[in-house]
Scaffold this active site. Structure first.
Site, PDB file in Angstrom:
ATOM      1  CG  HIS A  20      -2.019  -1.439   1.258  1.00 11.11           C
ATOM      2  ND1 HIS A  20      -3.336  -1.075   1.065  1.00 11.11           N
ATOM      3  CD2 HIS A  20      -1.357  -2.392   1.477  1.00 11.11           C
ATOM      4  CE1 HIS A  20      -3.787  -2.165   1.555  1.00 11.11           C
ATOM      5  NE2 HIS A  20      -2.876  -2.969   1.384  1.00 11.11           N
ATOM      6  CG  ASP A 125      -5.120   1.801   1.424  1.00 13.96           C
ATOM      7  OD1 ASP A 125      -6.180   1.125   1.801  1.00 13.96           O
ATOM      8  OD2 ASP A 125      -4.052   1.498   0.894  1.00 13.96           O
TER       9      ASP A 125
END
Length: 459
Positions: A20, A125
């Site tokens: 991520h 995210d």
């Protein structure tokens, strides 16, 4: 700076796990290269982690980024358990639990920027739902959710009814079991993220990779009326070697014939068992193929404090001596993009994390799929049965089994030696060229990326 870009501040908030952190740093670099003001907001240790592992960009790539540290309370950073029956990195849960406490510090940054900016664009995210909530509360805030996993996977797990089921049947695809993909604690984080306020969705994919799925994806009830930007691949597709000392594995690759090496890595957060290490080692040895194997302990929550530990002591006796001249074991973190881009690399045995999938596709390297958790079981299906640029080594239905050396040898030869492998390599090369033409100029001319920039800088 163009007038339309002036006074637009972009704040990027990644989830604190390598795949991520990495994708959103790539995206931040791309945005800043277009003259935008970008803040990459994360805990200090994770800023260091992602910057120290960045590859493929020139040294100056991050010089215009603003790295903003978000204080995080102390958390335990236990060692991973490679012999667990479930491969999800539950040892990172203490970090995930404490990460929510960065919210007030992020809020302070956003309020400060809001007072001086025409627009504050927050790209967070999908798992960092509180960042979008804070952005939506600003009078000039605009939240966008970034998805680090493929939309096809989000659809596939829904079941076999309706348009999704019809599409899967038409494509001849079967969804793997949901069991053991994630822990209950992580499922709760995902569940909290499903009601995130957002102006649009950004995904590290493109229509050449998932075109059949994107339109149906945006028809989901919580996404109707929102904008979708399929902006991948985000990693550079024209590779510049990282500044500083060159990793020794690249020197070794330089000495190997073109298209002769199998690269093996199970990602930053995954580990295979001690018993499986032994079987994989024997399978590689018996395949008689050149290979580069990254064999290390999975990341802990704080990679700076804990350092890295290799696991070469789990290899069979005399294994290192037996592979001399044909194989190499790497016990530390390896520069994956540079390995995949190297002309000696022929194939990639992988856990099929989406970051690895996208990197492999953009470099034209076929994959040998060995899924571990999360979206990876579906990604293995997507690569092998839909894109047809790989084969499955260990099917998800056999996730609790130790795969024997003879089966591993067979899978390696299927791609590296047999005729079927030549067809898979050809398809991988063709997909690479198609993706590169679609995004253009190393990725910076990606039409979807430019459309997003035009949208957020509108008057």
């Amino acid at each position: 700076m163009e007038a339309s870009k002036a006074n637009v501040s972009i704040v990027v908030v990644p989830f604190p796990a390598q795949g991520h952190l990495n994708q959103l740093l790539h995206f931040s670099i791309m945005l800043s290269s277009h003259g935008l003001t970008v803040y990459y907001a994360a805990p200090r240790t994770h800023i260091h982690q992602t910057r120290s592992r960045l590859q493929g960009w020139p040294t100056s790539a991050t010089s215009s980024l603003h790295f903003h540290e978000l204080p995080i309370p102390p958390y335990t950073s236990p060692a991973p358990n490679p012999n667990s029956s479930i491969f999800f990195p539950s040892h990172l849960q203490p970090l995930f639990d404490e990460f929510k406490h960065v919210q007030p510090h992020l809020a302070n940054l956003l309020h400060s920027l809001s007072a001086t900016s025409r627009r504050v664009v927050v790209i967070s995210d999908f798992l960092v739902s509180f960042a979008a909530t804070e952005a939506a509360a600003l009078p000039n805030g605009e939240p966008y959710t970034f998805r680090c996993t493929p939309p096809s996977g989000a659809l596939a797990w829904q079941g076999e009814d309706g348009p999704v089921g019809n599409l899967l049947k038409a494509l001849g695809l079967k969804t793997p079991s949901k069991e053991d993909r994630v822990t209950e604690e992580f499922s709760a984080i995902v569940a909290r993220s499903k009601s995130t306020p957002e102006s649009g969705v950004l995904i590290n994919t493109c229509r050449l990779i998932e075109g059949d799925f994107l339109d149906i994806f945006m028809q989901q009830p919580d996404l109707i009326g929102k904008k979708l930007f399929a902006i991948g691949p985000l990693n550079p597709i024209v590779i510049t070697e990282t500044a500083g000392p060159r990793h020794r594995c690249l020197d070794w690759l330089d000495r190997q014939p073109s298209g002769s090496v199998l690269y093996i890595s199970f990602g930053s957060n995954s580990s295979i068992s001690d018993e499986q290490i032994e079987q994989l080692a024997m399978g590689l040895l018996n395949s008689d193929q050149r290979f580069l194997w990254v064999l290390r302990e999975a990341d802990r929550g704080d990679v700076i404090a804990e350092g890295e530990r290799d696991r070469q002591n789990k290899l069979p006796p005399d294994f290192i001596e037996k592979i001399e001249g044909k194989g190499i074991i790497i016990g530390d973190w390896a520069p994956q993009l540079e390995i995949l881009a190297h002309q000696a690399t022929a194939a990639f045995m992988s856990h099929c994390g989406w970051n690895s999938c996208i990197e492999s596709i953009s470099m034209g390297v076929p994959m040998l799929a060995w899924p571990m958790h999360s979206d990876q079981p579906w990604n293995a299906v997507l690569l092998s049965s839909y894109l047809k640029v790989g084969v499955v080594v260990r099917d998800w239905s056999r996730r609790k089994e130790v795969l024997l050396a003879v089966e591993i040898e067979k899978a390696v030869k299927e791609v590296m030696v047999y005729d079927k492998g030549e067809e898979i390599k050809r398809r991988a090369r063709e997909l690479k060229e198609a993706v590169r033409q679609a995004v253009g100029d190393g990725g910076s001319s990606n039409p979807e990326l430019l459309a997003f920039i035009n949208h957020i800088t509108r008057s």
